[in-house]
Design an enzyme around this catalytic site. Structure first.
Site, short mmCIF file in Angstrom:
data_model
loop_
_atom_site.label_atom_id
_atom_site.label_comp_id
_atom_site.label_asym_id
_atom_site.label_seq_id
_atom_site.Cartn_x
_atom_site.Cartn_y
_atom_site.Cartn_z
N THR A 95 49.39 52.05 68.46
CA THR A 95 48.58 51.25 69.39
C THR A 95 47.58 52.18 70.07
O THR A 95 47.94 53.25 70.55
CB THR A 95 49.47 50.54 70.42
OG1 THR A 95 50.34 49.63 69.74
CG2 THR A 95 48.63 49.76 71.43
N ILE A 131 50.98 56.54 70.01
CA ILE A 131 49.78 56.30 70.82
C ILE A 131 48.58 56.86 70.08
O ILE A 131 48.53 58.05 69.77
CB ILE A 131 49.93 56.97 72.21
CG1 ILE A 131 51.07 56.31 73.01
CG2 ILE A 131 48.60 56.90 72.97
CD1 ILE A 131 50.85 54.85 73.37
N LYS A 132 47.60 55.99 69.79
CA LYS A 132 46.41 56.42 69.06
C LYS A 132 45.33 56.88 70.03
O LYS A 132 45.00 56.17 70.99
CB LYS A 132 45.86 55.26 68.21
CG LYS A 132 46.59 55.05 66.92
CD LYS A 132 45.99 53.92 66.11
CE LYS A 132 44.84 54.38 65.26
NZ LYS A 132 44.35 53.29 64.37
N LEU A 133 44.80 58.05 69.75
CA LEU A 133 43.73 58.64 70.55
C LEU A 133 42.65 59.15 69.62
O LEU A 133 42.94 59.65 68.53
CB LEU A 133 44.27 59.82 71.37
CG LEU A 133 45.32 59.50 72.44
CD1 LEU A 133 46.21 60.72 72.67
CD2 LEU A 133 44.64 59.09 73.74
#
EC number: 2.2.1.2
Length: 318
Positions: A95, A131-133
């Site tokens: 996400t 966690i997508k960054l």
């Protein structure tokens, strides 16, 4: 003979690059990835209306301020979709942190904490979340701190060796190098067509994979953003590949026999000193393709996030 998708699954973990639950049911991937563009697309699916309604109702309970409600509804919707997907995949959901925070380490960390908290409140442990960054210097630094807290990250919009090296040195769990978007840039720049073996995106991921394995980095390489199944077949053996529904279908309907193309190194050697910020910025800046595609990717994700927020604002007003 097994179809090409089933053969590929024996060499590589297959991840569905979609928020479409029906597609996930059909192709039975290990993991799934979402991004603002996919959440926007998923929000148009009638079956998701209840998830949107739930996000709207929840946001209204958190604050009376409309801007805060929009922010909360957006985060809650992404998590609601992720929770539904996790009912279907045995592995993890990725996400994404708001692309507009790509150059703000502290706000990226705060947003990541919020997303993890929302998942935990929905009964999902952080071990099932990535966690997508964006792979900016600030995004990589945010990921380094999150990883030290036990929050695993997926560094996306990765187009260059400098980004990949910095991610490994930061101890990032997983990277998503964008194969097809690299190809797009080179085709546009040179006017040439490339076969799968010489595809610049395939060449880039192969170089990154080999570097990681040679130096014993544990960071997972997950090729992303494919334009054709030839690229995918050339990367058989990569740790993971995240593939959209149309190419998953094409692979499932194909009978091409495949062999692993990427293989781990038999011996490892120690890596050199980590990149400094100045070295990273210089090396990254030397790659015009990567500079163009990272900037464009952040802009486009921000545009789709804005479109999603316009839709949510209209619903919050009712």
């Amino acid at each position: 003979m097994a179809n090409t998708l089933e053969q590929l699954k024996s060499y590589t973990t297959i991840v569905a690059d979609t928020g479409d639950i029906e597609a996930i049911k059909r192709y039975q991937p290990e993991d799934a990835t979402t991004n603002p563009s996919l959440i926007l697309k998923a929000a148009q699916i009638p079956e998701y209306r209840a998830l949107i309604d739930n996000a709207i109702a929840w946001a209204k309970l958190q604050s009376a301020d409309i801007e805060q409600q929009i922010d909360d509804a957006s985060d809650k919707l992404a998590v609601n979709i992720g929770v539904e997907i996790l009912k279907l995949v045995p592995g993890r959901i990725s996400t994404e942190v708001d692309a507009r925070l790509s150059f703000d380490k502290e706000k990226s960390i705060a947003k990541a904490h919020k997303l993890v908290r929302l998942y935990q409140e929905a009964g999902v442990d952080k071990s099932r979340i990535l966690i997508k960054l964006a792979s900016t210097w600030e995004g990589i630094c945010a990921a380094k701190e999150l990883e030290q807290e036990g929050i695993n990250c997926n560094l996306t919009l990765l187009f260059s060796f400098a980004q990949a090296r910095a991610c490994a040195e930061a101890g990032v769990y997983l990277i998503s190098p964008f194969v097809g978007r690299i190809l797009d840039w080179y085709k546009n720049d040179t006017g040439k067509d490339y076969d799968a073996v010489n595809d610049p995106g395939v060449v880039s991921v192969t170089e990154i994979y080999n570097y990681y394995k040679q130096h014993g980095y544990n960071t997972v390489v997950m090729g992303a953003s494919f334009r054709n199944i030839g690229e995918i077949i050339e990367l058989a053996g990569c740790d993971r590949l995240t593939i959209g529904p149309s190419l998953l279908e094409e692979l499932a309907n194909s009978q091409v026999a495949i062999q692993p193309k990427l293989l781990p190194a038999s011996t490892t050697v120690a890596a050199g000193e980590p990149l400094t910020e100045a070295q990273f910025r210089w090396d990254f800046n030397q790659d015009p393709m990567a500079v163009d595609k990272l900037a464009e990717g952040i802009r486009n994700f921000a545009i789709d996030q804005g479109k999603l927020e316009v839709m949510l604002k209209a619903k919050l007003a009712n």
